[in-house]
Design a protein around this motif. Sequence first.
Motif, PDB file in Angstrom:
ATOM      1  N   LEU A 252      45.836  36.713  31.043  1.00 46.73           N
ATOM      2  CA  LEU A 252      46.791  35.675  31.422  1.00 46.73           C
ATOM      3  C   LEU A 252      46.429  34.308  30.861  1.00 46.73           C
ATOM      4  CD1 LEU A 252      47.607  36.546  35.142  1.00 46.73           C
ATOM      5  CD2 LEU A 252      49.157  36.625  33.184  1.00 46.73           C
ATOM      6  N   GLY A 253      45.178  34.121  30.457  1.00 48.97           N
ATOM      7  CA  GLY A 253      44.800  32.818  29.935  1.00 48.97           C
ATOM      8  C   GLY A 253      43.295  32.642  29.885  1.00 48.97           C
ATOM      9  N   ILE A 254      42.870  31.381  29.863  1.00 49.01           N
ATOM     10  CA  ILE A 254      41.454  31.017  29.822  1.00 49.01           C
ATOM     11  C   ILE A 254      41.053  30.547  31.216  1.00 49.01           C
ATOM     12  CG2 ILE A 254      39.760  29.457  28.812  1.00 49.01           C
ATOM     13  CD1 ILE A 254      41.515  29.377  26.291  1.00 49.01           C
ATOM     14  N   GLY A 255      39.996  31.128  31.757  1.00 48.24           N
ATOM     15  CA  GLY A 255      39.634  30.860  33.139  1.00 48.24           C
ATOM     16  C   GLY A 255      38.334  30.110  33.312  1.00 48.24           C
ATOM     17  N   VAL A 256      38.260  29.355  34.399  1.00 49.54           N
ATOM     18  CA  VAL A 256      37.030  28.671  34.804  1.00 49.54           C
ATOM     19  C   VAL A 256      36.289  29.597  35.760  1.00 49.54           C
ATOM     20  CG1 VAL A 256      36.042  26.653  35.952  1.00 49.54           C
ATOM     21  CG2 VAL A 256      38.117  26.423  34.552  1.00 49.54           C
ATOM     22  N   LEU A 257      35.117  30.089  35.318  1.00 51.34           N
ATOM     23  CA  LEU A 257      34.387  31.096  36.087  1.00 51.34           C
ATOM     24  C   LEU A 257      32.887  30.794  36.061  1.00 51.34           C
ATOM     25  CD1 LEU A 257      36.236  34.287  34.796  1.00 51.34           C
ATOM     26  CD2 LEU A 257      36.208  33.496  37.173  1.00 51.34           C
ATOM     27  N   PRO A 258      32.150  31.266  37.062  1.00 56.31           N
ATOM     28  CA  PRO A 258      30.692  31.077  37.065  1.00 56.31           C
ATOM     29  C   PRO A 258      30.033  31.950  36.008  1.00 56.31           C
ATOM     30  CG  PRO A 258      31.392  32.400  38.942  1.00 56.31           C
ATOM     31  CD  PRO A 258      32.640  31.904  38.299  1.00 56.31           C
ATOM     32  N   ASP A 259      28.971  31.436  35.388  1.00 54.90           N
ATOM     33  CA  ASP A 259      28.356  32.162  34.279  1.00 54.90           C
ATOM     34  C   ASP A 259      27.541  33.376  34.720  1.00 54.90           C
ATOM     35  OD1 ASP A 259      26.214  30.842  35.433  1.00 54.90           O
ATOM     36  OD2 ASP A 259      25.706  29.653  33.661  1.00 54.90           O
TER      37      ASP A 259
END
Length: 320
Positions: A252-259
């Motif tokens: 769906l797109g580019i996500g902000v996630l924990p590494d």
Amino acid sequence: MDDYLLLRYRCQFPKKVKVMDWDKLRIFHAVADAGSLTHAGEQLHLSQSAVSRQVRALEESLNATLFHRHARGLILTEQGELLFDATRAMMKRLDAATARIRDSEEEVFGDLRVTTTTGFGTLWLAPRLPKLYEKYPDLKIDLMLEERVLDLPMREADVAIRMKEPSQADLIRKRLMSVHMCLYATQSYLDAHGEPSSLEDMSAHRLICQNPRSAQVGAGAMLVNELMTNDISSLLTVNNYFGVLQGVLNDLGIGVLPDYLIRDFPQLVRVLPEVQSVEVPVFLAYPEELRHSKRIAAFRDFVQDEIISYRKTVKEQAVS
């Protein structure tokens, strides 16, 4: 019962505290907690009439009405609320004592209440628990996932994994690792939509993130706010990182996630590697009184071993 509650009791119920016996208090607590004589009786394995008699006897001994009775159940009166506060504190202390007594010197068993954030609990901790259960099959883990910080000294939980250093002095704490919030996408998404080379290029992509006003670590909210300044045309917000991850995995797109996800989800591709949040420290904490708990020690060692394994894998992936 602490001095403050006892003082209030003496004001509310003069010269009556000494005549209250534990059985009546225990039954009162069950009724207040369940809000029903019937449900309390089922929990206590007593008939409804027996429960009702004990509650009435307690009210008579205190010369006070503890419940408002109506067709939909029972509601505590002001005096009932006061008594329920005290019995709840007593129950927590009894639970703590029971847990310490039941901890075997050689075996690990019994209830263990673990609290952490929804994201860390669902995406990192829960998938690793089979290893812990394999080693200690008699553990009964209650995993409480929420952003609210539970009060460990008051035994709302036995052990916590928190995204900041605990402030209470009566906790044993150990720093486990550091986390950064980063941008991720799948290779299939990047093949179809192109890979951004700068923050300005993000305007051509859908951003998937937690709403900056939702409960989350401050570092994540700060990064999202920074990204929002780049004229993002399409946006999907979710109230937890599990939902963000599902959006990313479904292109769906580019996500902000924990590494910390990179080991378990190798299909994730880091986008704009220079963009990341400030460091988020991860701490394990538990009450000083549980220092010698075998259940706590087993969980602590398990988490530390998994962290070591995680770090090793990340280093290997970075080299390759």
